[in-house]
Design a protein around this motif. Structure first.
Motif, mmCIF file in Angstrom:
data_model
loop_
_atom_site.group_PDB
_atom_site.id
_atom_site.type_symbol
_atom_site.label_atom_id
_atom_site.label_comp_id
_atom_site.label_asym_id
_atom_site.label_seq_id
_atom_site.Cartn_x
_atom_site.Cartn_y
_atom_site.Cartn_z
ATOM 1 N N MET A 25 0.881 -1.158 0.000
ATOM 2 C CA MET A 25 0.000 0.000 0.000
ATOM 3 C C MET A 25 0.921 1.211 0.000
ATOM 4 O O MET A 25 1.826 1.319 0.827
ATOM 5 N N ARG A 68 -9.797 4.228 -11.259
ATOM 6 C CA ARG A 68 -9.153 3.772 -10.029
ATOM 7 C C ARG A 68 -8.523 2.397 -10.075
ATOM 8 O O ARG A 68 -7.904 1.977 -9.092
ATOM 9 N N TYR A 76 -4.587 -0.337 -7.619
ATOM 10 C CA TYR A 76 -5.902 0.173 -7.239
ATOM 11 C C TYR A 76 -5.777 1.451 -6.416
ATOM 12 O O TYR A 76 -5.067 1.481 -5.404
ATOM 13 N N HIS A 77 -6.465 2.502 -6.852
ATOM 14 C CA HIS A 77 -6.504 3.792 -6.154
ATOM 15 C C HIS A 77 -7.709 3.782 -5.214
ATOM 16 O O HIS A 77 -8.822 3.511 -5.635
ATOM 17 N N HIS A 78 -7.502 4.102 -3.947
ATOM 18 C CA HIS A 78 -8.554 4.000 -2.937
ATOM 19 C C HIS A 78 -9.531 5.169 -2.902
ATOM 20 O O HIS A 78 -10.500 5.128 -2.148
ATOM 21 N N GLN A 92 -4.337 6.741 -1.021
ATOM 22 C CA GLN A 92 -3.620 5.476 -0.996
ATOM 23 C C GLN A 92 -3.807 4.726 -2.307
ATOM 24 O O GLN A 92 -4.877 4.776 -2.913
ATOM 25 N N THR A 94 -2.893 0.755 -3.814
ATOM 26 C CA THR A 94 -2.413 -0.582 -3.525
ATOM 27 C C THR A 94 -1.835 -1.197 -4.794
ATOM 28 O O THR A 94 -2.411 -1.058 -5.870
#
Length: 191
Positions: A25, A68, A76-78, A92, A94
């Protein structure tokens, strides 16, 4: 124990975690500088993105607040933080290092100030900016890089990159300010 990095420092992520690192992350954070009438903070919307590159640093795709997920959800964009308020990470991303295609060689983490031109905003209005990497399986922070240079006049930032060399993932703390006004302009650097 987390490693505090300086600009230009690199670490081998494959050697930082016993048994290997499978998912990270990437947390990015910043605070707006208090200025103006009654010390109020300017409304600054910083946007973190991950620019995904293949062989010879050729652009593949980008993950940001508007798109995302990429590489079969291995990046992956949170979500978007519109103000930078609050403690801890503002945004964040991941990255599933174990399952990402071997066609991905590098992921560059950038931040730009949304609508910086019309709002007349730059990184001189930002303080306490950082990027950190966390082992997703344990929650343990692996490393952190705090920006310490003066980036007044710069509207975007190439924070760091995760890249593969000789089959191992490594991290490079870059800290390069740019005058790009959007993620689209940052992407053009890699096309």
């Amino acid at each position: 124990m987390s490693v505090n990095l300086v600009k230009g420092q690199k670490i081998n992520l494959s050697k930082e975690v016993a048994g290997g690192l499978t998912k990270i992350m990437v947390g990015l954070g910043w605070d707006a500088v208090k200025k103006g009438f009654f010390n109020s903070k300017p409304n600054i919307d910083c946007d973190a993105s991950a620019i995904i590159l293949g062989k010879d640093d050729k652009y593949r795709t980008c993950v940001y607040y508007g798109d995302r997920s990429a590489e079969d959800r291995c990046v992956y964009h949170h979500g978007d933080n519109l103000t930078g308020d609050g403690d801890g990470d503002d945004e964040q991303i991941t990255v599933d290092l174990a399952n990402i295609t071997n066609k991905v060689e590098k992921i560059v983490f950038v931040v730009n100030i949304y609508d910086c031109t019309s709002r007349k905003q730059d990184f001189g209005l930002i303080k306490n900016a950082y990027i950190r990497l966390v082992d997703e399986s344990t929650g343990k922070e692996i490393c952190k890089y705090n920006l310490s240079d003066d980036y007044a006049g710069k509207t975007a930032m190439v924070f760091a990159e995760v890249y593969k060399k000789d089959g191992e993932w490594k991290f490079n703390a870059i800290g390069q300010g740019t005058n790009d006004s959007s993620v689209s302009e940052l992407i053009r650097r890699y096309k």
